[in-house]
Design a protein around this motif. Structure first.
Motif, PDB file in Angstrom:
ATOM      1  N   UNK A 299     -26.968  -0.371  61.004  1.00  0.00           N
ATOM      2  CA  UNK A 299     -26.117  -1.336  61.702  1.00  0.00           C
ATOM      3  C   UNK A 299     -24.985  -1.816  60.810  1.00  0.00           C
ATOM      4  N   UNK A 300     -25.293  -2.094  59.550  1.00  0.00           N
ATOM      5  CA  UNK A 300     -24.263  -2.534  58.599  1.00  0.00           C
ATOM      6  C   UNK A 300     -23.235  -1.420  58.369  1.00  0.00           C
ATOM      7  N   UNK A 301     -23.731  -0.194  58.182  1.00  0.00           N
ATOM      8  CA  UNK A 301     -22.815   0.934  57.946  1.00  0.00           C
ATOM      9  C   UNK A 301     -21.886   1.171  59.128  1.00  0.00           C
ATOM     10  N   UNK A 302     -22.404   0.981  60.336  1.00  0.00           N
ATOM     11  CA  UNK A 302     -21.593   1.221  61.533  1.00  0.00           C
ATOM     12  C   UNK A 302     -20.595   0.094  61.785  1.00  0.00           C
ATOM     13  N   UNK A 303     -20.907  -1.111  61.322  1.00  0.00           N
ATOM     14  CA  UNK A 303     -20.022  -2.250  61.551  1.00  0.00           C
ATOM     15  C   UNK A 303     -18.925  -2.378  60.500  1.00  0.00           C
ATOM     16  N   UNK A 304     -19.090  -1.679  59.380  1.00  0.00           N
ATOM     17  CA  UNK A 304     -18.049  -1.727  58.352  1.00  0.00           C
ATOM     18  C   UNK A 304     -16.761  -1.080  58.885  1.00  0.00           C
ATOM     19  N   UNK A 305     -15.592  -1.589  58.461  1.00  0.00           N
ATOM     20  CA  UNK A 305     -14.326  -1.028  58.980  1.00  0.00           C
ATOM     21  C   UNK A 305     -14.088   0.401  58.512  1.00  0.00           C
ATOM     22  N   UNK A 307     -14.666   3.461  60.010  1.00  0.00           N
ATOM     23  CA  UNK A 307     -15.855   4.303  60.128  1.00  0.00           C
ATOM     24  C   UNK A 307     -15.496   5.776  59.914  1.00  0.00           C
ATOM     25  N   UNK A 308     -16.178   6.400  58.993  1.00  0.00           N
ATOM     26  CA  UNK A 308     -15.956   7.824  58.725  1.00  0.00           C
ATOM     27  C   UNK A 308     -17.031   8.647  59.421  1.00  0.00           C
ATOM     28  N   UNK A 309     -16.762   9.928  59.589  1.00  0.00           N
ATOM     29  CA  UNK A 309     -17.727  10.802  60.237  1.00  0.00           C
ATOM     30  C   UNK A 309     -18.984  10.949  59.395  1.00  0.00           C
ATOM     31  N   UNK A 310     -18.813  10.982  58.073  1.00  0.00           N
ATOM     32  CA  UNK A 310     -19.960  11.086  57.186  1.00  0.00           C
ATOM     33  C   UNK A 310     -20.841   9.849  57.298  1.00  0.00           C
ATOM     34  N   UNK A 311     -20.209   8.676  57.381  1.00  0.00           N
ATOM     35  CA  UNK A 311     -20.974   7.432  57.515  1.00  0.00           C
ATOM     36  C   UNK A 311     -21.695   7.382  58.859  1.00  0.00           C
ATOM     37  N   UNK A 312     -21.036   7.884  59.910  1.00  0.00           N
ATOM     38  CA  UNK A 312     -21.683   7.949  61.220  1.00  0.00           C
ATOM     39  C   UNK A 312     -22.886   8.890  61.180  1.00  0.00           C
ATOM     40  N   UNK A 313     -22.736  10.014  60.506  1.00  0.00           N
ATOM     41  CA  UNK A 313     -23.816  10.996  60.389  1.00  0.00           C
ATOM     42  C   UNK A 313     -25.007  10.396  59.641  1.00  0.00           C
ATOM     43  N   UNK A 401     -13.868  12.815  57.334  1.00  0.00           N
ATOM     44  CA  UNK A 401     -15.055  13.367  57.972  1.00  0.00           C
ATOM     45  C   UNK A 401     -15.713  14.429  57.142  1.00  0.00           C
ATOM     46  N   UNK A 402     -16.605  15.185  57.778  1.00  0.00           N
ATOM     47  CA  UNK A 402     -17.305  16.247  57.079  1.00  0.00           C
ATOM     48  C   UNK A 402     -16.377  17.407  56.775  1.00  0.00           C
TER      49      UNK A 402
END
Length: 411
Positions: A299-305, A307-313, A401-402
């Motif tokens: 949740x914290x990773x997704x709410x950070x400004x 958002x990168x594809x790697x972070x989403x993954x 992204x990746x």
């Protein structure tokens, strides 16, 4: 003799005061079963958000998530079949239905839901099937001709009719998908003899965790699949899926938190042994893996400004781990408390099999069950363009992204 042991005696370790007939009867297969059905429901809901609610940014993943849901659906009952000692008796639920039975009702819902998903897939891919039936020759041409079901009309009027039918099927499929997995929570919540399961919130907890696992599974599989095919990954679709994941992740955290708070506040006679189970014996699995790693950190990773594809993954992968741990904590944890409230049962999964029963309860069948939906998705992609979609790349850009920026420009 080992063959005369009660079912569950091979993998149950008892501690404290327990009853002679107490064992861990529902094992790893009953952990995997709600996990797969949850992925089914979540993937279908994600597809329906485009077809029903018109979220255009989800168009590139709508077909993929629909077919992925079907691949998971085909394997959904396999854990139950492996767990049953008399597998062929399951046909009696169809031949002699008992409409007061929740399990029999599930069979009806399962078959109905499968028919809905199959029909929707056919209507969604019908223009492509007709096109391939006219172009392909040989066995592949015969296959596509059979898949047309004799319908070759792809006029604008026919496609508009198809679109209306798809929307109706998707709308009907949402409550069917919710019931498909909510029923699992209903089964657990209705078992009065297990204090950890006995809560009216259980169907809703299972449903929310199903949606977050299904959305996360689509994010991970879509990114990996598109990357392997060297296709352009639509960043807008990933961001939209992550937004959906955030909202349902919050709902899952709230519901699971309320459940624990309710048990602690009411403090019934079983709370002392339940609190020891949750906060001592299962502390690492529940507090660290399920809550911290599986829900709060993503949740914290997704709410950070930005958002990168790697972070989403990474976030989606952590959610999948957290939901599987939640299933383990509920299924195994609920049975770990003795009915005497003065002892514990520990599940020791047989890693090295020494007979057929211990083999079926081991890691090999479980690994095959979890991999098979991906294998089916790969096979389906050979016939239908699951990982191919036409969209505007300018509207799908991603900050990072990746794939590198150079690769993005090339694709």
């Amino acid at each position: 003799m080992e063959e005369h042991l009660a079912h569950g005696a091979l993998w149950t370790i008892k501690e404290g005061f327990t009853y002679p007939n107490e064992y861990i009867y529902w094992t790893i297969h009953i952990v995997v079963y709600p996990y797969i059905t949850g992925l089914v429901a979540g993937a279908f809901v994600l597809s329906s958000m485009y077809h029903v609610f018109g979220k255009e940014e989800l168009k590139p993943v709508a077909k993929f998530s629909l077919v992925f849901s079907f691949a998971l659906l085909l394997m959904a009952t396999s854990p139950l079949m492996l767990h049953l000692t008399q597998v062929f008796n399951s046909i009696n639920m169809i031949l002699t239905p008992h409409f007061y039975s929740a399990i029999a009702a599930f069979t009806v819902v399962y078959l109905t839901y499968m028919a809905i998903v199959l029909a929707e897939i056919w209507f969604v891919f019908r223009p492509y099937i007709v096109e391939q039936a006219k172009e392909k020759k040989g066995l592949l041409g015969l296959l596509y001709n059979a898949m047309t079901l004799g319908s070759f009309d792809v006029s604008e009027k026919a496609l508009q009719t198809d679109h209306k039918i798809i929307k109706i099927l998707a709308a009907v499929g949402i409550p069917a998908a919710a019931f498909l997995h909510g029923y699992v929570g209903f089964i657990f919540g209705s078992v009065k003899t297990v204090p950890l399961w006995k809560t009216p919130l259980m169907p809703f907890i299972f449903l929310m965790s199903a949606i977050i696992s299904g959305v996360s599974g689509c994010i991970v599989t879509y990114i990996v699949g598109m990357s392997l095919k060297r296709n352009f990954i639509c960043g807008a679709s990933i961001r939209s899926m992550c937004k959906v994941l955030v909202w349902f992740l919050v709902a899952a955290i709230v519901l699971e938190g309320i459940d624990i708070i309710f048990h602690a506040y009411t403090a019934e006679e079983f709370w002392s042994i339940m609190s020891e189970l949750l906060f001592q014996r299962f502390a690492f699995k529940m507090l660290v893996v399920q809550w911290l790693i599986g829900m709060i950190l993503p949740l914290i990773l997704l709410l950070l400004p930005r958002l990168s594809m790697l972070r989403a993954f990474i976030s989606a992968t952590l959610v999948l781990i957290g939901v599987f741990t939640m299933r383990w904590d509920v299924v195994i944890g609920g049975q770990s408390m003795s009915k005497s409230l003065a002892g514990f049962l520990t599940y020791d999964m047989p890693i090295i099999p020494h007979n057929m029963e211990s083999f079926l309860e081991g890691p090999i069948p479980i690994t095959v069950l979890l991999i098979m939906p991906l294998v089916l998705l790969f096979i389906f992609n050979k016939v239908l363009p699951v990982f191919t979609e036409v969209f505007n790349e300018e509207d799908c850009g991603f900050t990072e992204g990746l794939l590198s920026g150079k690769d993005h420009a090339k694709h």
